[in-house]
Design an enzyme around this catalytic site. Structure first.
Site, PDB file in Angstrom:
ATOM      1  CG  ASP A  59      -1.893   1.107   1.285  1.00 29.26           C
ATOM      2  OD1 ASP A  59      -1.660   2.137   0.640  1.00 29.26           O
ATOM      3  OD2 ASP A  59      -2.912   0.948   1.982  1.00 29.26           O
ATOM      4  CB  VAL A  60       1.519   3.965  -2.491  1.00 32.49           C
ATOM      5  CG1 VAL A  60       1.996   3.132  -3.658  1.00 32.49           C
ATOM      6  CG2 VAL A  60       0.094   4.444  -2.700  1.00 32.49           C
ATOM      7  CB  CYS A  86       0.918   3.404 -12.243  1.00 27.31           C
ATOM      8  SG  CYS A  86       1.825   3.957 -13.696  1.00 27.31           S
ATOM      9  CB  SER A 149      -4.930  13.464 -13.811  1.00 26.70           C
ATOM     10  OG  SER A 149      -6.126  13.731 -14.528  1.00 26.70           O
ATOM     11  CE1 TYR A 162      -7.548  10.848 -10.015  1.00 27.57           C
ATOM     12  CE2 TYR A 162      -7.996  12.434 -11.758  1.00 27.57           C
ATOM     13  CZ  TYR A 162      -7.419  11.259 -11.332  1.00 27.57           C
ATOM     14  OH  TYR A 162      -6.699  10.489 -12.214  1.00 27.57           O
ATOM     15  CE  LYS A 166      -3.877  11.259 -10.172  1.00 22.01           C
ATOM     16  NZ  LYS A 166      -2.862  10.193 -10.097  1.00 22.01           N
ATOM     17  CG  PHE A 195      -4.708   6.782 -21.140  1.00 26.79           C
ATOM     18  CD1 PHE A 195      -4.653   8.162 -21.124  1.00 26.79           C
ATOM     19  CD2 PHE A 195      -3.766   6.086 -21.885  1.00 26.79           C
ATOM     20  CE1 PHE A 195      -3.696   8.858 -21.843  1.00 26.79           C
ATOM     21  CE2 PHE A 195      -2.794   6.769 -22.603  1.00 26.79           C
ATOM     22  CZ  PHE A 195      -2.749   8.146 -22.585  1.00 26.79           C
ATOM     23  CB  THR A 197      -7.098   1.934 -17.295  1.00 29.07           C
ATOM     24  OG1 THR A 197      -7.802   2.912 -16.515  1.00 29.07           O
ATOM     25  CG2 THR A 197      -6.001   2.606 -18.101  1.00 29.07           C
TER      26      THR A 197
HETATM   27  N1  LIG Z   1      -7.055   5.960 -16.813  1.00 26.95           N
HETATM   28  C1  LIG Z   1      -7.073   7.265 -16.972  1.00 26.95           C
HETATM   29  O1  LIG Z   1      -7.811   7.787 -17.812  1.00 26.95           O
HETATM   30  C2  LIG Z   1      -6.190   8.156 -16.146  1.00 26.95           C
HETATM   31  C3  LIG Z   1      -6.161   9.521 -16.479  1.00 26.95           C
HETATM   32  C4  LIG Z   1      -5.366  10.372 -15.737  1.00 26.95           C
HETATM   33  C5  LIG Z   1      -4.591   9.879 -14.708  1.00 26.95           C
HETATM   34  N2  LIG Z   1      -4.629   8.566 -14.408  1.00 26.95           N
HETATM   35  C6  LIG Z   1      -3.809   8.106 -13.285  1.00 26.95           C
HETATM   36  O2  LIG Z   1      -2.946   7.069 -13.669  1.00 26.95           O
HETATM   37  C7  LIG Z   1      -2.743   6.161 -12.598  1.00 26.95           C
HETATM   38  C8  LIG Z   1      -3.103   4.751 -13.046  1.00 26.95           C
HETATM   39  O3  LIG Z   1      -4.477   4.743 -13.394  1.00 26.95           O
HETATM   40  P1  LIG Z   1      -5.190   3.494 -14.079  1.00 26.95           P
HETATM   41  O4  LIG Z   1      -6.175   4.048 -15.023  1.00 26.95           O
HETATM   42  O5  LIG Z   1      -4.171   2.531 -14.555  1.00 26.95           O
HETATM   43  O6  LIG Z   1      -6.001   2.918 -12.830  1.00 26.95           O
HETATM   44  P2  LIG Z   1      -6.332   1.427 -12.403  1.00 26.95           P
HETATM   45  O7  LIG Z   1      -7.447   1.534 -11.414  1.00 26.95           O
HETATM   46  O8  LIG Z   1      -6.511   0.571 -13.601  1.00 26.95           O
HETATM   47  O9  LIG Z   1      -4.997   0.965 -11.651  1.00 26.95           O
HETATM   48  C9  LIG Z   1      -4.612   1.547 -10.440  1.00 26.95           C
HETATM   49  C10 LIG Z   1      -3.943   0.481  -9.608  1.00 26.95           C
HETATM   50  O10 LIG Z   1      -3.503   1.108  -8.389  1.00 26.95           O
HETATM   51  C11 LIG Z   1      -3.742   0.209  -7.332  1.00 26.95           C
HETATM   52  N3  LIG Z   1      -3.833   0.952  -6.074  1.00 26.95           N
HETATM   53  C12 LIG Z   1      -4.837   1.763  -5.651  1.00 26.95           C
HETATM   54  N4  LIG Z   1      -4.578   2.240  -4.434  1.00 26.95           N
HETATM   55  C13 LIG Z   1      -3.364   1.738  -4.079  1.00 26.95           C
HETATM   56  C14 LIG Z   1      -2.539   1.878  -2.947  1.00 26.95           C
HETATM   57  N5  LIG Z   1      -2.923   2.623  -1.895  1.00 26.95           N
HETATM   58  N6  LIG Z   1      -1.355   1.235  -2.919  1.00 26.95           N
HETATM   59  C15 LIG Z   1      -0.951   0.466  -3.972  1.00 26.95           C
HETATM   60  N7  LIG Z   1      -1.697   0.284  -5.065  1.00 26.95           N
HETATM   61  C16 LIG Z   1      -2.887   0.917  -5.129  1.00 26.95           C
HETATM   62  C17 LIG Z   1      -5.050  -0.495  -7.698  1.00 26.95           C
HETATM   63  O11 LIG Z   1      -5.193  -1.713  -7.000  1.00 26.95           O
HETATM   64  C18 LIG Z   1      -4.866  -0.679  -9.211  1.00 26.95           C
HETATM   65  O12 LIG Z   1      -4.260  -1.923  -9.494  1.00 26.95           O
HETATM   66  C19 LIG Z   1      -3.613   6.674 -11.441  1.00 26.95           C
HETATM   67  O13 LIG Z   1      -2.814   7.455 -10.585  1.00 26.95           O
HETATM   68  C20 LIG Z   1      -4.634   7.543 -12.148  1.00 26.95           C
HETATM   69  O14 LIG Z   1      -5.145   8.551 -11.286  1.00 26.95           O
HETATM   70  C21 LIG Z   1      -5.416   7.683 -15.089  1.00 26.95           C
END
Ligand SMILES: NC(=O)c1ccc[n+]([C@@H]2O[C@H](COP(=O)([O-])OP(=O)(O)OC[C@H]3O[C@@H](n4cnc5c(N)ncnc54)[C@H](O)[C@@H]3O)[C@@H](O)[C@H]2O)c1
Length: 256
Positions: A59-60, A86, A149, A162, A166, A195, A197
């Site tokens: 856990d980060v 990430c 983000s 959020y 960020k 993205f 995801t």
């Molecule tokens: N997908 C998008 O459109 C998007 C856009 C802008 C920013 N982001 C950022 O990019 C990063 C990755 O996003 P994603 O879309 O891959 O999300 P995702 O939900 O697919 O993956 C995030 C991962 O982080 C893990 N996680 C959450 N809390 C945690 C913690 N406390 N400790 C360790 N792991 C933890 C989750 O279990 C998950 O596996 C995030 O920071 C997100 O805010 C994503």
């Protein structure tokens, strides 16, 4: 920083952008520690990577937990050359909702705790270890890639928590890069647009389609492989430092 043979820790590596980055780095010969709170997801990817992958259920937001993830890298591979942050959570809530209820304070704190404090926690612990490693021929000891983000710049209604979390990641990028320059450690942040995801999979199909259409070009959601490609370039290009790069197809998010 070279990828082949070097050791990278990816937080949030069990899903989405982190998973795609881990896979790409592995395909280029890196050794990886997949750190995630989602134990099955982290384990599955680490197993897929075979002898070049290790799993750290971490856990980060927890100092001890991240210390153990870094210890996993050191015990399994004997070094740490890079950190890809990430791990993140998305929070959406109005400051005052339709019923007149104020934004729950713990929800705001949670976004800041995971996205900002969690990122900083991983950075401070990884930087300590990387700073002690031997430099490469160019004087580099490590590289840190963060995920912010576009909400850091154009957050929408409902994104106060959020966007603030960020914006904090964007804000700390330069001062940390300036400080860690003394050790040859670079810090670069990626600010993704929208993205495709699992984080986005929670949204209805219609909303995702609209989000894609709002992106000038290409008018679609970003692919995790495109994020991974930029992360790879940041790792390999020693001149990139102290900067946040928008990866968003020219998207500027509207108010709502
Ligand atoms: N997908 C998008 O459109 C998007 C856009 C802008 C920013 N982001 C950022 O990019 C990063 C990755 O996003 P994603 O879309 O891959 O999300 P995702 O939900 O697919 O993956 C995030 C991962 O982080 C893990 N996680 C959450 N809390 C945690 C913690 N406390 N400790 C360790 N792991 C933890 C989750 O279990 C998950 O596996 C995030 O920071 C997100 O805010 C994503």
């Amino acid at each position: 920083m070279q990828i082949k043979g070097n050791v990278y820790l990816v937080t949030g590596g069990g899903s989405g952008l982190g998973q795609a980055t881990a896979r790409r780095l592995a395909a280029h010969g890196a050794r990886l520690v997949i750190a995630d709170t989602d134990a099955p997801a982290a384990r599955t990817l680490a197993e897929e990577l075979g002898e070049h992958g290790r799993c750290a259920v971490a856990d980060v937001t927890q100092a001890e937990s991240m210390q153990q993830a870094i210890a996993t890298a050191m015990s399994a591979f004997g070094a740490l050359h890079g950190l890809i942050n990430c791990a993140g959570v998305v929070v959406g809530r109005k400051v005052v909702d339709r019923e007149g209820e104020p934004h729950p304070l713990d929800l705001f704190a949670r976004a800041v705790e995971v996205n900002l404090i969690g990122t900083f926690n991983a950075i401070r612990l990884a930087a300590r270890v990387m700073a002690q490693g031997p430099p490469n021929a160019d004087g580099e000891r490590g590289v840190i890639v963060n995920s912010a983000s576009v909400a850091a710049y154009d957050g929408q209604i409902g994104q106060a928590a959020y966007a603030a979390s960020k914006a904090g990641v964007v804000g700390m990028t330069l001062p940390i890069a300036r400080e860690l320059a003394a050790y040859g450690i670079r810090v670069v942040t990626i600010a993704p647009g929208v993205f495709a995801t699992p984080m986005m999979a929670g949204l209805p199909e219609k909303v995702r389609a609209v989000l894609g259409q709002q992106t000038p070009f290409p008018s679609r959601l970003g692919r995790p492989s495109e994020f991974a490609a930029l992360a790879q370039h940041i790792i390999e290009n020693a001149m990139l430092n102290g900067e946040t790069i928008r990866l968003d197809g020219a998207l500027r998010m509207p108010a709502k």
